[in-house]
Design an enzyme around this catalytic site. Structure first.
Site, short mmCIF file in Angstrom:
data_model
loop_
_atom_site.label_atom_id
_atom_site.label_comp_id
_atom_site.label_asym_id
_atom_site.label_seq_id
_atom_site.Cartn_x
_atom_site.Cartn_y
_atom_site.Cartn_z
N THR A 191 7.18 -75.69 122.35
CA THR A 191 7.07 -74.24 122.20
C THR A 191 8.44 -73.63 122.36
OG1 THR A 191 5.95 -72.23 122.85
CG2 THR A 191 6.51 -73.72 124.60
N ASN A 399 0.39 -70.51 134.13
CA ASN A 399 -0.46 -70.83 133.00
C ASN A 399 -1.94 -70.53 133.25
OD1 ASN A 399 1.14 -72.17 130.69
ND2 ASN A 399 2.06 -72.96 132.56
#
Length: 404
Positions: A191, A399
């Site tokens: 990412t 997260n």
């Protein structure tokens, strides 16, 4: 005119600056609550372009769009970038919005839409708020500031930038790179978005070969959490305005340029690993005396990717059994009786058995912010490296709340 201070060096790292003919800007367009979230990069002439992209099968609309442009035209003159929304898994409308973004930016810059690449990062599954994006593009200017390097950030704690200069055929050439990436990091690509700009005179085919080769030993050798994103890309742009002689493969100028390019790639790769979500330590693994380079890279990445290794490093526990287990899980050629391991220069394992190093010295060494692990496989002469970070409580916190 720019002047290198020490011509005896092949290249020099300098304060971040855009190469000749490159301009940028970054603003808050309202995609995020308070942070910069939209920007562009522009070259006053079309630039030779190269790119590498995520291996995730669900490639995002901007990734597909930019990859197609570079493959077809081998040139770009601008990149429009946003954070907050990834424009991934958004169907036909997502592709249409990427195209619309190209058209809006092209009209603003008075260039062909096919010269405008797109890069997005952020939440998967949501459509871009085109009204905000359009209004934001109309506010962007052509400046020499570095606000763009912050506008692409998501959970990163800081921007990641580097500039290098070198002399080629009597001309000063500048290479500048920046990237974003903190979580969902596990290349082949991750990412992350990476951009390398240069005023060097080099053809797209040569630039592509260099970028692809260097990616294998840099960005593809980092991992934070083992997840590969849908939006990742690294794009290199070369506008030739330094007016050096054309850089041809297998020449002295190519080797000099490649060395400086490698410095950029390694620096940015390590910067991503060091800024992993919640990370407190950078982990660098060097594998030596492997049977071949592929094995060396495989073993190095297995170690930095092991959650058990990452947790032990966070806990400052010199549990070398975690390292041995990670190595043994690969299919690399091993001599199981002659493995050597060291941590920050202190022997951990000698001839596949525990060393006599003082546990207190080892434990103290693990309080450092960078942990260097060296693995000697004793089966050949090949070498490889990988970079990662520790696994902390903060990673889970970040997260667990990413969407909500």
């Amino acid at each position: 005119m720019q002047v290198l201070e020490d011509l005896s060096q092949p290249y020099q790292i300098i304060d971040f600056t855009w190469p000749i003919g490159f301009y940028s800007d970054g603003i808050h367009a309202g995609l995020r609550k308070h942070k910069l979230d939209l920007g562009w990069l522009y070259s006053k002439v079309p630039a030779q372009a190269a790119g590498v992209y995520t291996t995730n099968q669900f490639k995002a609309a901007p990734t597909l769009t930019t990859a197609h442009l570079i493959k077809t035209n081998h040139q770009l003159q601008a990149m429009v970038m946003n954070s907050a929304i990834a424009n991934s898994c958004t169907g036909a409308l997502g592709l249409k919005n990427a195209q619309l973004t190209q058209e809006i930016a092209a009209a603003q810059l008075a260039i062909d839409p096919d010269l405008v690449g797109i890069a997005s990062t952020g939440l998967i599954g949501e459509q871009l708020p085109m009204a905000k994006l359009t209004a934001g593009i109309h506010k962007l200017a052509l400046t020499k500031n570095d606000a763009l390097t912050s506008a692409v950030l998501t959970t990163d704690t800081h921007s990641k930038t580097i500039s290098v200069q070198l002399q080629l055929s009597g001309e000063i050439v500048t290479i500048s790179g920046f990237c974003k990436g903190s979580g969902m990091i596990h290349p082949n690509m991750c990412t992350m978005l990476g951009f390398i700009t240069t005023d060097a005179n080099i053809q797209a085919e040569t630039l592509q070969q260099l970028l692809s080769t260097e990616t294998e030993t840099t960005f593809n050798q980092i991992t934070v959490d083992g997840d590969t994103s849908t939006n990742d890309m690294v794009v290199a742009l070369a506008n030739g305005l330094a007016a050096n002689q054309l850089i041809e493969p297998a020449t002295e100028n190519y080797e000099k340029f490649a060395a400086a390019f490698h410095e950029i790639m390694v620096y940015l790769a390590k910067a991503i690993a060091q800024d992993g979500e919640g990370a407190s330590k950078l982990v660098e693994v060097t594998v030596e005396h492997a049977a071949n380079e592929a094995d060396a890279k495989k073993v190095a990445k297995a170690i930095v990717g092991s959650n058990l290794v990452k947790a032990a490093i966070f806990g400052q526990d010199p549990n070398w059994g975690r390292l041995v287990a990670a190595i043994g899980q690969t299919d690399a050629k091993l001599d199981i009786a002659h493995l050597n391991l060291s941590l920050n220069g202190i022997p951990l394992v000698e001839q596949s058995q525990a060393s006599n190093s003082d546990p207190k010295i080892l434990a103290h060494s693990m309080t450092q912010h960078q942990i260097n692990i060296v693995v000697n496989l004793n089966v050949g002469n090949a070498r490889g490296q990988a970079w990662g970070c520790d696994l902390t409580y903060q990673y889970v916190k970040i997260n667990a709340n990413y969407h909500t």
